[in-house]
Write an enzyme that holds these catalytic residues in place. Structure first.
Site, short mmCIF file in Angstrom:
data_model
loop_
_atom_site.label_atom_id
_atom_site.label_comp_id
_atom_site.label_asym_id
_atom_site.label_seq_id
_atom_site.Cartn_x
_atom_site.Cartn_y
_atom_site.Cartn_z
N LEU A 1 111.94 -42.23 75.42
CA LEU A 1 112.81 -41.09 76.07
C LEU A 1 113.93 -41.85 76.60
O LEU A 1 114.05 -42.76 77.17
CB LEU A 1 112.11 -40.32 77.05
CG LEU A 1 111.21 -39.20 76.84
CD1 LEU A 1 110.52 -38.83 78.10
CD2 LEU A 1 111.96 -38.22 76.23
N ASP A 2 115.38 -41.37 76.34
CA ASP A 2 116.49 -42.00 76.79
C ASP A 2 116.32 -41.96 78.38
O ASP A 2 115.93 -41.21 78.97
CB ASP A 2 117.63 -41.35 76.51
CG ASP A 2 118.05 -41.32 74.97
OD1 ASP A 2 117.41 -42.36 74.18
OD2 ASP A 2 118.71 -40.58 74.25
N PRO A 3 116.96 -43.04 78.98
CA PRO A 3 117.14 -43.04 80.61
C PRO A 3 117.38 -41.68 81.31
O PRO A 3 117.07 -41.42 82.15
CB PRO A 3 118.19 -44.15 80.68
CG PRO A 3 118.13 -44.97 79.53
CD PRO A 3 117.81 -44.16 78.47
N ALA B 1 116.78 -38.93 80.20
CA ALA B 1 115.68 -37.77 79.78
C ALA B 1 114.65 -37.89 80.82
O ALA B 1 114.22 -38.87 81.44
CB ALA B 1 115.44 -37.83 78.43
#
Length: 304
Positions: free
Chosen positions: A46-48, A50
């Site tokens: 998961l991207d930061p 998100a």
């Protein structure tokens, strides 16, 4: 994947609600330290920016984490129309501003409907995909843009939840490899004004949903009080619960654990979960040929 090091040889799966502003790997390292686990890994980045469901695997469960990487996923997301960023989300720099037309819910739903089913996405430059061994995001940070091949993905479900101009909140259920920020950008282009993602929250991955998620603060609070966190770990076999189950005799178990095939009356189209006489999960097998099962991936027990 966190490297094996000093710590406890524990196995299982923890469902973390990843907070905003931290990478998936950093979240993994923090929880691994709380459990003092010797080996750990996560099941899909998961991207930061998100938040949401991030299953973390410990010990023997890391052997089966790939089955969640391939799973369908679901999200709630918010796209801001009229502003385009270089990364496709709020972590980037706004590079274009365009007027947002008067839009009704029906017009937005019509635009979204164009993305249902099997579609092709061009992966963003700011992604971890590699080209000639180099992550695309590193090239992007150097100001470089390279051609990327479109990839086939599937959007199973796409619903508008709220339209509060210029923000559009929607839910999406999609196949592995789908970039929700690319989806948001493409919907924005279809609406004629562009868009970028300002919120992303994962609610489902494979057979897991948000109902079982745990927060950092709760884990840390109990850890600070010297309470054991092991009760929050789900059994390793939850990662492969979608495969059929087969119970083995003691003789069959011994053969499988020694890497040998066993006879089997049934032919399985995919992998099968194996359990010993004590109902312990011992790993996965697959049909070698008619009437035989061969071990595919096995659990190593402490007493062995």
């Amino acid at each position: 994947m966190a490297r094996r090091g000093k710590g406890r040889n524990i196995s299982g799966v923890l469902l973390l609600n990843k907070p905003k502003g931290i990478s998936s790997n950093r979240a993994l390292q923090r929880v691994r330290a709380m459990f003092n686990a010797s080996k750990a890994g996560h099941t899909g980045n998961l991207d930061p920016m998100a938040t949401g469901l991030l299953p973390l695997c410990f010990g023997e469960a890391t052997k089966f984490s790939s089955y969640l990487l391939d799973a369908d996923k679901a999200y709630i997301a918010t796209a801001r129309l009229g502003l385009v960023s270089d990364t496709g989300d709020a972590e980037g720099t706004i590079i274009q501003e365009r007027p947002v037309p008067e839009l009704s819910d029906a017009q937005i739903c019509d635009a979204m409907a164009k993305f249902l089913g099997d579609i092709e996405q061009v992966p963003p430059m700011y992604s971890a995909l590699k080209q000639n061994g180099q992550p695309l995001y590193k090239l992007a940070r150097e100001g470089k843009t390279v051609e990327r091949k479109a990839r086939a993905v599937t959007i199973f479900e796409l619903k508008l939840l709220e339209w509060d101009a210029p923000d559009m909140t929607f839910s999406v259920r999609c196949s592995k490899g789908t970039y929700v920020r690319t989806l948001a950008e493409d919907i924005g282009e279809t609406l004629g004004c562009g868009a970028h993602l300002v919120m992303l929250h994962r609610t489902h991955t494979g057979g897991f949903d948000a109902s079982g998620m745990l927060e950092f603060d709760r884990l840390q609070s109990e850890r600070d009080q010297d309470q054991s966190l092991d009760g929050y770990l789900l059994d390793t076999d939850v990662l492969v619960a979608h495969f059929p189950k087969k119970n083995l005799s003691a003789e069959e178990t011994a053969r499988i654990l020694h890497g040998q095939d066993i006879t089997c009356d049934q032919v399985y189209s995919d992998k099968v979960r194996l359990y010993d006489e004590q109902e312990r999960f011992i790993g996965l097998a697959e049909s070698a040929e008619a009437g035989r099962l061969k071990p595919r991936r096995l659990v190593v027990f402490e007493e062995q």
